[in-house]
Write a protein that holds these residues in place. Structure first.
Motif, PDB file in Angstrom:
ATOM      1  N   ALA A 139     -34.374  -2.513  40.079  1.00  0.00           N
ATOM      2  CA  ALA A 139     -34.486  -2.275  41.522  1.00  0.00           C
ATOM      3  C   ALA A 139     -33.464  -3.050  42.331  1.00  0.00           C
ATOM      4  N   ASP A 140     -32.954  -4.158  41.778  1.00  0.00           N
ATOM      5  CA  ASP A 140     -31.956  -4.946  42.497  1.00  0.00           C
ATOM      6  C   ASP A 140     -30.526  -4.580  42.093  1.00  0.00           C
ATOM      7  N   GLY A 141     -30.352  -3.551  41.285  1.00  0.00           N
ATOM      8  CA  GLY A 141     -29.029  -3.121  40.845  1.00  0.00           C
ATOM      9  C   GLY A 141     -28.544  -3.774  39.561  1.00  0.00           C
ATOM     10  N   SER A 142     -29.318  -4.692  39.009  1.00  0.00           N
ATOM     11  CA  SER A 142     -28.906  -5.389  37.786  1.00  0.00           C
ATOM     12  C   SER A 142     -29.209  -4.547  36.543  1.00  0.00           C
ATOM     13  N   LYS A 143     -28.661  -4.977  35.421  1.00  0.00           N
ATOM     14  CA  LYS A 143     -28.908  -4.369  34.108  1.00  0.00           C
ATOM     15  C   LYS A 143     -28.606  -2.872  34.085  1.00  0.00           C
ATOM     16  N   THR A 144     -27.498  -2.499  34.669  1.00  0.00           N
ATOM     17  CA  THR A 144     -27.091  -1.087  34.660  1.00  0.00           C
ATOM     18  C   THR A 144     -26.648  -0.672  33.268  1.00  0.00           C
ATOM     19  N   HIS A 145     -27.151   0.473  32.824  1.00  0.00           N
ATOM     20  CA  HIS A 145     -26.682   1.008  31.551  1.00  0.00           C
ATOM     21  C   HIS A 145     -26.792   2.532  31.554  1.00  0.00           C
ATOM     22  N   ARG A 146     -25.960   3.139  30.738  1.00  0.00           N
ATOM     23  CA  ARG A 146     -25.905   4.601  30.638  1.00  0.00           C
ATOM     24  C   ARG A 146     -27.077   5.094  29.815  1.00  0.00           C
ATOM     25  N   ILE A 147     -27.702   6.188  30.267  1.00  0.00           N
ATOM     26  CA  ILE A 147     -28.804   6.776  29.495  1.00  0.00           C
ATOM     27  C   ILE A 147     -28.508   8.218  29.080  1.00  0.00           C
ATOM     28  N   SER A 148     -27.330   8.713  29.405  1.00  0.00           N
ATOM     29  CA  SER A 148     -26.922  10.050  28.986  1.00  0.00           C
ATOM     30  C   SER A 148     -25.691   9.942  28.100  1.00  0.00           C
ATOM     31  N   ALA A 149     -25.619  10.797  27.103  1.00  0.00           N
ATOM     32  CA  ALA A 149     -24.443  10.854  26.229  1.00  0.00           C
ATOM     33  C   ALA A 149     -23.541  12.023  26.591  1.00  0.00           C
ATOM     34  N   ASN A 150     -23.810  12.665  27.724  1.00  0.00           N
ATOM     35  CA  ASN A 150     -23.026  13.832  28.094  1.00  0.00           C
ATOM     36  C   ASN A 150     -21.562  13.455  28.304  1.00  0.00           C
ATOM     37  N   TYR A 151     -20.654  14.329  27.884  1.00  0.00           N
ATOM     38  CA  TYR A 151     -19.227  14.109  28.063  1.00  0.00           C
ATOM     39  C   TYR A 151     -18.729  14.783  29.327  1.00  0.00           C
ATOM     40  N   LEU A 152     -19.570  15.595  29.979  1.00  0.00           N
ATOM     41  CA  LEU A 152     -19.248  16.189  31.275  1.00  0.00           C
ATOM     42  C   LEU A 152     -20.325  15.778  32.280  1.00  0.00           C
ATOM     43  N   ASN A 153     -20.517  16.590  33.304  1.00  0.00           N
ATOM     44  CA  ASN A 153     -21.419  16.216  34.391  1.00  0.00           C
ATOM     45  C   ASN A 153     -22.892  16.360  34.060  1.00  0.00           C
ATOM     46  N   ASP A 154     -23.673  15.396  34.576  1.00  0.00           N
ATOM     47  CA  ASP A 154     -25.102  15.587  34.804  1.00  0.00           C
ATOM     48  C   ASP A 154     -25.261  15.792  36.310  1.00  0.00           C
ATOM     49  N   PHE A 155     -26.382  16.391  36.709  1.00  0.00           N
ATOM     50  CA  PHE A 155     -26.589  16.682  38.128  1.00  0.00           C
ATOM     51  C   PHE A 155     -28.012  16.317  38.564  1.00  0.00           C
ATOM     52  N   THR A 156     -28.116  15.841  39.786  1.00  0.00           N
ATOM     53  CA  THR A 156     -29.339  15.693  40.593  1.00  0.00           C
ATOM     54  C   THR A 156     -30.601  15.298  39.820  1.00  0.00           C
ATOM     55  N   PRO A 157     -30.666  14.078  39.301  1.00  0.00           N
ATOM     56  CA  PRO A 157     -31.898  13.648  38.626  1.00  0.00           C
ATOM     57  C   PRO A 157     -33.056  13.497  39.616  1.00  0.00           C
ATOM     58  N   ALA A 158     -34.235  13.809  39.155  1.00  0.00           N
ATOM     59  CA  ALA A 158     -35.468  13.618  39.921  1.00  0.00           C
ATOM     60  C   ALA A 158     -36.548  13.185  38.936  1.00  0.00           C
ATOM     61  N   VAL A 159     -37.588  12.560  39.443  1.00  0.00           N
ATOM     62  CA  VAL A 159     -38.633  12.016  38.588  1.00  0.00           C
ATOM     63  C   VAL A 159     -39.891  12.870  38.711  1.00  0.00           C
ATOM     64  N   LEU A 160     -40.414  13.309  37.562  1.00  0.00           N
ATOM     65  CA  LEU A 160     -41.643  14.084  37.536  1.00  0.00           C
ATOM     66  C   LEU A 160     -42.851  13.150  37.650  1.00  0.00           C
TER      67      LEU A 160
END
Length: 198
Positions: A139-160
């Motif tokens: 929540a404070d912007g720390s510990k950023t890491h990638r969670i997608s392995a896509n080599y092109l675009n992902d779009f508009t994430p939302a939470v179910l």
């Protein structure tokens, strides 16, 4: 309808040339964040953040209804970064400071944030824009890491409601990111798939 106020994002109209360039193309300064109070007899607009010199792309209200998560270019020379602000316009905080575009953020039920970032060094195969993909941070912007392995675009994430992340993803299969191919019988070809992450 069960609520007395609305969050509004004001920005200039965009007309990018491709569906995947909206974070880099045809961006214009102006606008801000507004609260529309519907409690009285007449709606009342309150500007809580001015963006005359930059652009706010999107915003998301926290589950508690008191904190706003948004992506903002403070000036047009800046990259999009993630910020939070209280609904009364106080307590503005910048969460990301990486030399990349960080946007389309959503709150996660565990307190974290999912968002798109183009911090990986990659570009669209047939154009000159970066290809942002899913990342996660605290929540404070720390510990950023990638969670997608896509080599092109992902779009508009939302939470179910169950905490899964739903998003769309562009997989380059010798077709563009929009469905312009000739239909096969009664069905059209799409190369954007929709995924869920837990």
């Amino acid at each position: 309808m069960g609520f007395t106020s609305l969050l509004l994002v004001q920005r200039q109209l965009q007309n990018p040339s491709h569906v995947y360039t909206y974070h880099q193309e045809d961006l214009k300064p102006g606008g801000g964040l507004w609260i529309c109070n519907l409690a009285g007899t007449e709606p009342k607009l309150i500007k809580i953040l001015d963006s005359s010199n930059g652009m706010i792309l999107d915003a998301n209200i926290h589950y508690d209804g008191r904190n706003i998560l948004f992506s903002w270019k403070r000036t047009m020379q800046d990259k999009f970064q993630l910020f939070t602000i209280d609904i009364d316009g106080n307590n503005l905080k910048q969460l990301t400071e990486h030399d990349s575009n960080n946007f389309n953020a959503s709150w996660l039920p565990d307190g974290g944030i999912v968002f798109l970032s183009d911090r990986k060094p990659a570009f669209a195969y047939c154009w000159r824009t970066t290809t942002p993909i899913l990342h996660r941070c605290e929540a404070d912007g720390s510990k950023t890491h990638r969670i997608s392995a896509n080599y092109l675009n992902d779009f508009t994430p939302a939470v179910l409601e169950d905490g899964r992340i739903i998003y769309s993803r562009w997989e380059y299969v010798d077709r563009p990111a929009i469905p312009i191919q000739k239909p096969l019988g009664n069905q059209s070809r799409w190369n954007t798939s929709y995924r869920c992450l837990r």
